[in-house]
Write a protein that holds these residues in place. Sequence first.
Motif, PDB file in Angstrom:
ATOM      1  N   ASN A  66      -7.789  -8.560   2.023  1.00  8.80           N
ATOM      2  CA  ASN A  66      -7.820  -7.414   2.927  1.00  8.80           C
ATOM      3  C   ASN A  66      -7.945  -7.820   4.391  1.00  8.80           C
ATOM      4  O   ASN A  66      -7.670  -7.020   5.287  1.00  8.80           O
ATOM      5  CB  ASN A  66      -9.003  -6.501   2.578  1.00  8.80           C
ATOM      6  CG  ASN A  66      -8.832  -5.792   1.257  1.00  8.80           C
ATOM      7  OD1 ASN A  66      -7.717  -5.526   0.812  1.00  8.80           O
ATOM      8  ND2 ASN A  66      -9.946  -5.469   0.617  1.00  8.80           N
ATOM      9  N   ALA A  70      -7.866   3.785  -2.645  1.00  8.57           N
ATOM     10  CA  ALA A  70      -9.024   3.401  -1.852  1.00  8.57           C
ATOM     11  C   ALA A  70      -9.225   4.375  -0.700  1.00  8.57           C
ATOM     12  O   ALA A  70      -8.262   4.878  -0.117  1.00  8.57           O
ATOM     13  CB  ALA A  70      -8.868   1.982  -1.320  1.00  8.57           C
ATOM     14  N   ARG A 101      -5.054  -6.176  -0.716  1.00 10.59           N
ATOM     15  CA  ARG A 101      -4.451  -5.401   0.368  1.00 10.59           C
ATOM     16  C   ARG A 101      -3.178  -4.658  -0.007  1.00 10.59           C
ATOM     17  O   ARG A 101      -2.677  -3.872   0.795  1.00 10.59           O
ATOM     18  CB  ARG A 101      -4.173  -6.299   1.572  1.00 10.59           C
ATOM     19  CG  ARG A 101      -3.024  -7.292   1.415  1.00 10.59           C
ATOM     20  CD  ARG A 101      -2.817  -8.040   2.736  1.00 10.59           C
ATOM     21  NE  ARG A 101      -1.725  -8.982   2.679  1.00 10.59           N
ATOM     22  CZ  ARG A 101      -1.827 -10.228   2.251  1.00 10.59           C
ATOM     23  NH1 ARG A 101      -3.012 -10.664   1.825  1.00 10.59           N
ATOM     24  NH2 ARG A 101      -0.788 -11.028   2.235  1.00 10.59           N
ATOM     25  N   ARG A 113     -10.214  -1.711  -0.704  1.00 12.75           N
ATOM     26  CA  ARG A 113      -9.225  -2.097  -1.704  1.00 12.75           C
ATOM     27  C   ARG A 113      -9.662  -3.384  -2.403  1.00 12.75           C
ATOM     28  O   ARG A 113     -10.285  -4.240  -1.790  1.00 12.75           O
ATOM     29  CB  ARG A 113      -7.862  -2.322  -1.040  1.00 12.75           C
ATOM     30  CG  ARG A 113      -7.303  -1.095  -0.345  1.00 12.75           C
ATOM     31  CD  ARG A 113      -6.112  -1.440   0.540  1.00 12.75           C
ATOM     32  NE  ARG A 113      -6.535  -2.234   1.707  1.00 12.75           N
ATOM     33  CZ  ARG A 113      -5.693  -2.725   2.614  1.00 12.75           C
ATOM     34  NH1 ARG A 113      -4.386  -2.538   2.471  1.00 12.75           N
ATOM     35  NH2 ARG A 113      -6.148  -3.419   3.640  1.00 12.75           N
ATOM     36  N   TRP A 146      -4.341   2.849   0.234  1.00 13.80           N
ATOM     37  CA  TRP A 146      -5.537   3.464   0.798  1.00 13.80           C
ATOM     38  C   TRP A 146      -5.117   4.768   1.442  1.00 13.80           C
ATOM     39  O   TRP A 146      -4.030   4.894   1.998  1.00 13.80           O
ATOM     40  CB  TRP A 146      -6.310   2.530   1.719  1.00 13.80           C
ATOM     41  CG  TRP A 146      -5.689   2.109   3.013  1.00 13.80           C
ATOM     42  CD1 TRP A 146      -4.811   1.099   3.202  1.00 13.80           C
ATOM     43  CD2 TRP A 146      -5.953   2.671   4.312  1.00 13.80           C
ATOM     44  NE1 TRP A 146      -4.490   0.977   4.524  1.00 13.80           N
ATOM     45  CE2 TRP A 146      -5.177   1.926   5.236  1.00 13.80           C
ATOM     46  CE3 TRP A 146      -6.759   3.705   4.778  1.00 13.80           C
ATOM     47  CZ2 TRP A 146      -5.181   2.208   6.599  1.00 13.80           C
ATOM     48  CZ3 TRP A 146      -6.764   3.983   6.141  1.00 13.80           C
ATOM     49  CH2 TRP A 146      -5.994   3.241   7.026  1.00 13.80           C
ATOM     50  N   GLY A 200       0.781  -1.226   0.000  1.00 13.53           N
ATOM     51  CA  GLY A 200       0.000   0.000   0.000  1.00 13.53           C
ATOM     52  C   GLY A 200       0.810   1.271   0.000  1.00 13.53           C
ATOM     53  O   GLY A 200       0.291   2.337   0.321  1.00 13.53           O
ATOM     54  N   GLN A 225      -2.972  -2.470  -2.419  1.00 16.48           N
ATOM     55  CA  GLN A 225      -3.305  -1.188  -3.023  1.00 16.48           C
ATOM     56  C   GLN A 225      -3.158  -0.055  -2.008  1.00 16.48           C
ATOM     57  O   GLN A 225      -3.215  -0.254  -0.797  1.00 16.48           O
ATOM     58  CB  GLN A 225      -4.741  -1.213  -3.553  1.00 16.48           C
ATOM     59  CG  GLN A 225      -4.914  -2.073  -4.788  1.00 16.48           C
ATOM     60  CD  GLN A 225      -6.348  -2.126  -5.248  1.00 16.48           C
ATOM     61  OE1 GLN A 225      -7.269  -2.030  -4.447  1.00 16.48           O
ATOM     62  NE2 GLN A 225      -6.556  -2.296  -6.538  1.00 16.48           N
TER      63      GLN A 225
END
Length: 409
Positions: free
Chosen positions: A116, A64, A73, A70, A77, A37, A75
């Motif tokens: 996630n 996100a 997980r 997301r 945020w 992330g 990605q």
Amino acid sequence: MTASAAPALFGPARLGPLTLRNRILKAATFEGMTRCGEVSEDLVEFHRRHAAGGVAMTTVAYCAVAPEGRTERHQIWMRPEVLPGLRRLTDAVHAEGAAVSAQLGHAGPVADGRSNRLPSLGPSAALSPQGLSRIREASHEDIARITRAHADAALLAAEAGFDAVEIHLGHNYFASSFLSPRINRRTDAYGGPLEARARVAREVALAVRDAVGDRVAILAKLNMDDGVPGGFWLDESLRVARMLERDGSLDALELTAGSSLLNPMYLFRGEAPLREFAEAMRNPAVRLGVRLAGGRFLRSYPYQEAYLLDSARQFLAALSLPLVLLGGVSQRETAERAVAEGFAFVAMARALLREPDLVERMRKEPGTRSLCVHCNKCMPTIYTGTRCVLATAADRPAEQPRPSSEPVV
């Protein structure tokens, strides 16, 4: 609008508070370059190259607004910890003379709850057709929290130096899933008639506008058509677009189609790269499943240049809100025709993965032709760093470490 009166494709263009250097945007294409992330140097370089290649604005996908929003997980945020990396990214893009937008959204039922380690949320409880995990019905508290999270994420994007935010109202992500009569089976104030199903999308857009005012341009990506029986369709989409226009929450609307939950190839068109997707799966059972049954989910559709244009023209006739044409725009004459018809901007994606400098070469030499063959083999590269597999080795980003679990396709 006559061709002689059409604004220049490569002349300055207004987008809310912005003046962009031309009318070609880099559409959001998930980059697969944010392990854990965090903003990576490869992500910064990916967008810097597109900025240097001549686009007016590049779009970072996907940011996100909450951890369970997301699709998997790894990605980004939006939280204070990612600010330094995002500032490096926006500074790099600005140094090349382009603007940069953050695509903000909540994946809703498209999110991979197992990856996630948080429940996926949708308008109604269901079994995910992708991961065979449960989708939990969003409570009123969830809806209010996610709406606030969009506003907070927009403020964070402005602080990070983004020039625009793009609110994701498409592809059966959270807001889009509420619009769908097939997915939304609620009987409360967020279900049933279109006005109720559109509440989430409208409330999110208004919350973002209230939060950032005119500090950044605000776009939204709206489905014209989910591409599934019983789903959100053109007639309802036109009504929602008019609602958003009346609300005054947006500076432009980008028109899209398809369902990441039920029918993703409806957006991309062309052959579905099933073999390449299967090879990208690390889990042998998932790999076998893609080989045996992937065609039921990843369907092939005929490709043609500007394949969403006919549907998008209906919005052009019904709205005064600036519109962005997406979908199979890869040649200069296509972009010029769209602008001549009245579209404020065009968005390009796959063609720019093949040639990040395509826009600048089109500007200098009108006869330039895109090399993209629309094979869609770029799609499975989201697991290792999104790229064109036909580009030369020197043009490819370094391969990223694979996530510890398979993201949703």
